[in-house]
Design a protein around this motif. Sequence first.
Motif, PDB file in Angstrom:
ATOM      1  N   ASN A   1      24.156  18.791  33.493  1.00  0.00           N
ATOM      2  CA  ASN A   1      23.677  20.661  33.505  1.00  0.00           C
ATOM      3  C   ASN A   1      22.721  20.776  34.260  1.00  0.00           C
ATOM      4  O   ASN A   1      22.127  19.916  35.108  1.00  0.00           O
ATOM      5  CB  ASN A   1      23.485  20.027  31.795  1.00  0.00           C
ATOM      6  N   GLY A   2      22.996  22.025  34.821  1.00  0.00           N
ATOM      7  CA  GLY A   2      21.697  22.872  35.544  1.00  0.00           C
ATOM      8  C   GLY A   2      22.106  23.639  36.267  1.00  0.00           C
ATOM      9  O   GLY A   2      23.061  24.523  35.822  1.00  0.00           O
ATOM     10  N   ILE A   3      21.323  23.883  37.060  1.00  0.00           N
ATOM     11  CA  ILE A   3      21.503  25.007  37.813  1.00  0.00           C
ATOM     12  C   ILE A   3      23.069  24.768  38.840  1.00  0.00           C
ATOM     13  O   ILE A   3      22.808  23.723  39.925  1.00  0.00           O
ATOM     14  CB  ILE A   3      20.408  25.833  38.732  1.00  0.00           C
ATOM     15  N   PRO A   4      24.219  25.668  38.716  1.00  0.00           N
ATOM     16  CA  PRO A   4      24.835  24.813  39.748  1.00  0.00           C
ATOM     17  C   PRO A   4      25.486  26.092  41.285  1.00  0.00           C
ATOM     18  O   PRO A   4      24.578  26.777  41.153  1.00  0.00           O
ATOM     19  CB  PRO A   4      26.409  26.380  38.813  1.00  0.00           C
ATOM     20  N   LEU A   5      25.404  24.884  42.467  1.00  0.00           N
ATOM     21  CA  LEU A   5      26.010  25.623  43.741  1.00  0.00           C
ATOM     22  C   LEU A   5      26.772  27.205  43.620  1.00  0.00           C
ATOM     23  O   LEU A   5      26.372  27.400  44.184  1.00  0.00           O
ATOM     24  CB  LEU A   5      26.424  24.377  44.582  1.00  0.00           C
ATOM     25  N   PHE A   6      27.820  26.950  42.665  1.00  0.00           N
ATOM     26  CA  PHE A   6      29.247  27.389  43.343  1.00  0.00           C
ATOM     27  C   PHE A   6      29.235  28.207  41.681  1.00  0.00           C
ATOM     28  O   PHE A   6      28.869  27.812  40.419  1.00  0.00           O
ATOM     29  CB  PHE A   6      30.618  26.730  43.165  1.00  0.00           C
ATOM     30  N   SER A   7      30.193  29.429  41.370  1.00  0.00           N
ATOM     31  CA  SER A   7      30.016  29.814  40.235  1.00  0.00           C
ATOM     32  C   SER A   7      31.718  31.310  40.464  1.00  0.00           C
ATOM     33  O   SER A   7      32.253  30.552  41.749  1.00  0.00           O
ATOM     34  CB  SER A   7      29.115  31.407  40.202  1.00  0.00           C
ATOM     35  N   LYS A   8      31.996  31.684  39.656  1.00  0.00           N
ATOM     36  CA  LYS A   8      33.062  32.699  40.315  1.00  0.00           C
ATOM     37  C   LYS A   8      33.430  33.363  41.318  1.00  0.00           C
ATOM     38  O   LYS A   8      32.596  33.982  41.083  1.00  0.00           O
ATOM     39  CB  LYS A   8      33.651  33.244  38.421  1.00  0.00           C
ATOM     40  N   LEU A   9      34.242  33.651  41.820  1.00  0.00           N
ATOM     41  CA  LEU A   9      34.685  34.624  43.082  1.00  0.00           C
ATOM     42  C   LEU A   9      35.708  35.536  42.465  1.00  0.00           C
ATOM     43  O   LEU A   9      36.423  34.890  42.269  1.00  0.00           O
ATOM     44  CB  LEU A   9      34.570  34.018  44.167  1.00  0.00           C
ATOM     45  N   SER A  10      36.140  36.839  43.329  1.00  0.00           N
ATOM     46  CA  SER A  10      37.178  37.330  43.170  1.00  0.00           C
ATOM     47  C   SER A  10      37.577  37.332  43.830  1.00  0.00           C
ATOM     48  O   SER A  10      39.106  37.924  43.890  1.00  0.00           O
ATOM     49  CB  SER A  10      36.525  38.645  43.246  1.00  0.00           C
ATOM     50  N   GLN A  11      37.570  35.964  44.652  1.00  0.00           N
ATOM     51  CA  GLN A  11      39.360  36.107  45.148  1.00  0.00           C
ATOM     52  C   GLN A  11      39.104  34.211  46.544  1.00  0.00           C
ATOM     53  O   GLN A  11      37.749  33.782  46.208  1.00  0.00           O
ATOM     54  CB  GLN A  11      38.862  36.545  47.242  1.00  0.00           C
ATOM     55  N   ARG A  12      39.455  33.953  46.753  1.00  0.00           N
ATOM     56  CA  ARG A  12      39.620  32.541  47.159  1.00  0.00           C
ATOM     57  C   ARG A  12      39.069  32.420  48.738  1.00  0.00           C
ATOM     58  O   ARG A  12      39.613  33.186  49.260  1.00  0.00           O
ATOM     59  CB  ARG A  12      41.563  32.019  47.453  1.00  0.00           C
TER      60      ARG A  12
END
Length: 177
Positions: free
Chosen positions: A141-152
């Motif tokens: 658990n923790g603060i993520p580096l990546f998250s959702k993106l609207s494009q690849r």
Amino acid sequence: MTNYVYIATSLDGFIATNEGHLDWLDEIPNPEKSDYGYAEFMAAIDALVMGRKTFDKVRSFDLWPYDKPVYVLSSGKPDVPDGLQDKIKVVNQSPREVVDRLHGLGYQNLYIDGGRTIQEFLQADLIDEMIITRVPVLLGNGIPLFSKLSQRLYFSHEKTEILNGILVKSHYVRLRE
Ligand SMILES: NC(=O)c1ccc[n+]([C@@H]2O[C@H](COP(=O)([O-])OP(=O)(O)OC[C@H]3O[C@@H](n4cnc5c(N)ncnc54)[C@H](OP(=O)(O)O)[C@@H]3O)[C@@H](O)[C@H]2O)c1
């Protein structure tokens, strides 16, 4: 003009615990006190852009670690100690606006730091290179580096180094049409 990410993550992609702790980085044995290439990376950087939460963490260190201008993103008015008044500037702008502003000031190579901040820059497709060092721990658990993106976003793999037989440091470069 290059915007860089240079960061350490857990195997499960977290850059800090939920409380912002980095103890899992301090625990890594480093008998030769290597900087793992950090000084060489920093030598090519003209200015840093960091989120306010990363600024809060860095300012808690005994010594201010940067000799380059630091732009702190915040929608508020973070408390800036007297000793840092001439070293940082607080800005409340979009990633595009910040990049344009810094390029206008002659800063070419920018180090973008902080989880949410990096995610916003990726969403705006403003990250050109990522140097990511994976630490062999699952934080769960923790603060993520990546998250959702609207494009690849596609990257080429430039190189991977194994440091001290423990850390896996990979360098990726954004592939654009
Ligand atoms: N593992 C590593 O190598 C590494 C590296 C860097 C940081 N970290 C850790 O990551 C944690 C911080 O990451 P984080 O994702 O929580 O936050 P962050 O990106 O450092 O900071 C987020 C804050 O930045 C401000 N912000 C971001 N974008 C903005 C914009 N476009 N306009 C105005 N303000 C904006 C907001 O501040 P306001 O709330 O003031 O509006 C937001 O709350 C810390 O614990 C730090 O120690 C780890």
